[in-house]
Design a protein around this motif. Structure first.
Motif, short mmCIF file in Angstrom:
data_model
loop_
_atom_site.label_atom_id
_atom_site.label_comp_id
_atom_site.label_asym_id
_atom_site.label_seq_id
_atom_site.Cartn_x
_atom_site.Cartn_y
_atom_site.Cartn_z
N TRP A 105 0.82 -1.20 0.00
CA TRP A 105 0.00 0.00 0.00
C TRP A 105 0.86 1.26 0.00
O TRP A 105 1.74 1.44 0.86
CB TRP A 105 -0.90 0.03 1.23
CG TRP A 105 -2.02 -0.95 1.20
CD1 TRP A 105 -2.52 -1.61 0.11
CD2 TRP A 105 -2.81 -1.38 2.32
NE1 TRP A 105 -3.57 -2.41 0.47
CE2 TRP A 105 -3.77 -2.30 1.82
CE3 TRP A 105 -2.79 -1.08 3.69
CZ2 TRP A 105 -4.69 -2.91 2.64
CZ3 TRP A 105 -3.72 -1.70 4.51
CH2 TRP A 105 -4.67 -2.60 4.00
N PRO A 106 0.61 2.17 -0.94
CA PRO A 106 1.36 3.44 -0.98
C PRO A 106 0.72 4.46 -0.04
O PRO A 106 -0.15 5.24 -0.42
CB PRO A 106 1.24 3.87 -2.44
CG PRO A 106 -0.06 3.28 -2.90
CD PRO A 106 -0.24 1.99 -2.13
N ARG A 107 1.16 4.44 1.20
CA ARG A 107 0.60 5.31 2.23
C ARG A 107 1.72 6.02 2.98
O ARG A 107 2.84 5.52 3.05
CB ARG A 107 -0.25 4.50 3.21
CG ARG A 107 -1.45 3.84 2.57
CD ARG A 107 -2.20 2.92 3.49
NE ARG A 107 -2.61 3.52 4.77
CZ ARG A 107 -3.66 3.10 5.47
NH1 ARG A 107 -4.41 2.11 5.02
NH2 ARG A 107 -3.96 3.66 6.61
N THR A 108 1.37 7.15 3.55
CA THR A 108 2.37 7.91 4.29
C THR A 108 2.27 7.69 5.79
O THR A 108 2.99 8.34 6.57
CB THR A 108 2.22 9.41 4.00
OG1 THR A 108 0.90 9.84 4.37
CG2 THR A 108 2.46 9.72 2.54
N PRO A 180 22.78 7.64 1.37
CA PRO A 180 23.11 8.89 0.67
C PRO A 180 22.28 10.04 1.20
O PRO A 180 21.42 9.87 2.06
CB PRO A 180 22.75 8.55 -0.77
CG PRO A 180 21.59 7.60 -0.63
CD PRO A 180 21.88 6.77 0.60
N ASN A 181 22.52 11.22 0.67
CA ASN A 181 21.71 12.38 1.04
C ASN A 181 20.30 12.21 0.48
O ASN A 181 20.12 11.92 -0.71
CB ASN A 181 22.33 13.67 0.48
CG ASN A 181 23.60 14.05 1.21
OD1 ASN A 181 23.65 13.98 2.44
ND2 ASN A 181 24.63 14.44 0.46
N ARG A 182 19.34 12.40 1.34
CA ARG A 182 17.94 12.32 0.95
C ARG A 182 17.15 13.29 1.82
O ARG A 182 17.63 13.73 2.88
CB ARG A 182 17.37 10.91 1.15
CG ARG A 182 17.91 9.86 0.18
CD ARG A 182 17.37 10.07 -1.22
NE ARG A 182 17.73 8.96 -2.10
CZ ARG A 182 18.86 8.92 -2.80
NH1 ARG A 182 19.74 9.91 -2.69
NH2 ARG A 182 19.11 7.89 -3.59
N THR A 183 15.93 13.60 1.40
CA THR A 183 15.03 14.41 2.21
C THR A 183 13.68 13.71 2.28
O THR A 183 13.24 13.06 1.33
CB THR A 183 14.83 15.82 1.60
OG1 THR A 183 14.37 15.69 0.25
CG2 THR A 183 16.14 16.60 1.62
N GLY A 184 13.01 13.84 3.42
CA GLY A 184 11.67 13.30 3.58
C GLY A 184 11.64 11.78 3.72
O GLY A 184 12.61 11.13 4.11
N ARG A 185 10.48 11.20 3.39
CA ARG A 185 10.26 9.76 3.54
C ARG A 185 10.86 8.99 2.37
O ARG A 185 10.76 9.41 1.21
CB ARG A 185 8.77 9.45 3.64
CG ARG A 185 8.09 9.97 4.90
CD ARG A 185 6.61 9.59 4.88
NE ARG A 185 6.44 8.14 4.97
CZ ARG A 185 6.21 7.49 6.11
NH1 ARG A 185 6.11 8.15 7.26
NH2 ARG A 185 6.04 6.20 6.12
N SER A 205 11.38 -1.34 4.45
CA SER A 205 11.49 -0.58 5.69
C SER A 205 11.35 0.90 5.37
O SER A 205 12.10 1.45 4.55
CB SER A 205 12.85 -0.82 6.37
OG SER A 205 13.02 -2.17 6.70
N ASP A 206 10.38 1.54 6.01
CA ASP A 206 10.19 2.98 5.81
C ASP A 206 11.17 3.75 6.68
O ASP A 206 11.36 3.44 7.86
CB ASP A 206 8.76 3.35 6.18
CG ASP A 206 7.74 2.73 5.25
OD1 ASP A 206 7.34 3.39 4.29
OD2 ASP A 206 7.37 1.56 5.50
N VAL A 207 11.77 4.78 6.09
CA VAL A 207 12.69 5.65 6.83
C VAL A 207 12.34 7.10 6.53
O VAL A 207 11.70 7.40 5.52
CB VAL A 207 14.17 5.37 6.47
CG1 VAL A 207 14.58 3.98 6.90
CG2 VAL A 207 14.42 5.55 4.98
N ASP A 208 12.75 7.98 7.42
CA ASP A 208 12.43 9.40 7.27
C ASP A 208 13.67 10.22 7.58
O ASP A 208 14.19 10.17 8.70
CB ASP A 208 11.28 9.77 8.20
CG ASP A 208 10.66 11.12 7.85
OD1 ASP A 208 11.35 11.94 7.21
OD2 ASP A 208 9.49 11.34 8.21
#
Length: 278
Positions: A105-108, A180-185, A205-208
């Motif tokens: 599921w594409p959910r936040t 690496p450098n990332r922003t957000g979820r 695994s979701d990361v933020d």
């Protein structure tokens, strides 16, 4: 009873239990990512019967509790490295298995682990060890968590690659990668391809990257939770680490073993009786 009928009966009684004994187990559970914790492990830690978060509640409503009790079984038995061919876009987290479809599921509101660019320690809770390679990918900058995950959403270069052993006495595989450098979820996508079998295992695994290090991270299941839920799992949880022939072995329930023993005893008795008959 004629000698021929006696012989046939003895063969049937002896063979049926043996066929059951030699039939391989239908599935064998092997593990999932605990650090950063995977989606399925997060929901299992909340409790399959009464999860806390809305996304986990919705998962149980849509798929029942069994996917959570079988948290360490998101696999493809005959993957043989053909992950992109076997798993279509939008089905990566479930490995294209209907049982685990909610994981796609594409959910936040999936619980996300706060992370920062740089070194990251990965922890994989293994319930049946196998030699192979763990490869972890991260989504590209600009990834939209409200859309189904596609293969093209993942960076070509993995953030971690680790060879794992046939045994894991501690119950863990631990290795280090670099984010690496990332922003957000973002998502970390793990592929564990065995090298003693075509079987492979997958997890999301979701990361933020926008949360502070002090933000609460989602919890992985405790050892007590693993033990408490093992009886409700439909898969085998161990005994494969040191085995030969691809690490698989037949799991024989006690009741089945008893049936086999009775059948073999009966066969021997009938054969012996036939030999004593004039």
């Amino acid at each position: 009873m004629t000698a021929r009928r006696t012989t046939r009966l003895a063969a049937a009684v002896a063979t049926a239990p043996l066929l059951l004994v030699l039939t391989p187990a239908q599935a064998a559970a092997h593990g999932t990512m605990y650090g950063p914790v995977s989606r399925v492990a997060t929901c299992y830690a909340e409790g399959p019967e009464h999860p806390d978060s809305q996304v986990c509640k919705d998962l149980v409503a849509a798929s029942g509790t069994q996917p959570l009790y079988d948290w360490n079984e998101v696999n493809i038995a005959d993957a043989a490295g053909q992950h992109r061919r076997l798993i279509p876009d939008g089905k990566l987290c479930s490995a294209n298995r209907e049982k685990y479809k909610a994981l796609d599921w594409p959910r936040t509101d999936w619980a996300a682990t706060p992370v920062s660019p740089g070194p990251l320690d990965f922890k994989y809770r293994v319930t049946a060890a196998h030699p192979g390679t763990m490869t972890v990918y991260i989504t590209r900058e600009g990834y939209d968590p409200t859309k189904p995950l596609k293969w093209s959403d993942l960076d070509d270069a993995p953030v971690a690659v680790a060879d794992v052993a046939r045994t894991a006495p501690s119950g863990w595989y631990e290795f280090t990668g670099t984010l690496p450098n990332r922003t957000g979820r973002h998502l970390l996508y793990k592929i564990w391809q065995r090298n003693d079998s075509p079987e492979a295992f997958y997890s999301c695994s979701d990361v933020d990257f926008s949360r502070t290090a002090r933000a609460a991270a989602p919890q992985a299941p405790t050892e007590r939770q693993i033990e408490a839920g093992a009886a409700k799992s439909t898969v085998s949880h161990g005994g494969h680490g040191g085995d030969t022939h691809g690490g698989e072995r037949t799991v024989l329930p006690k009741t089945l073993a008893s049936v086999a023993a009775v059948g073999i005893t009966a066969a021997c008795f009938l054969t012996s009786r036939r030999r004593r008959t004039p």
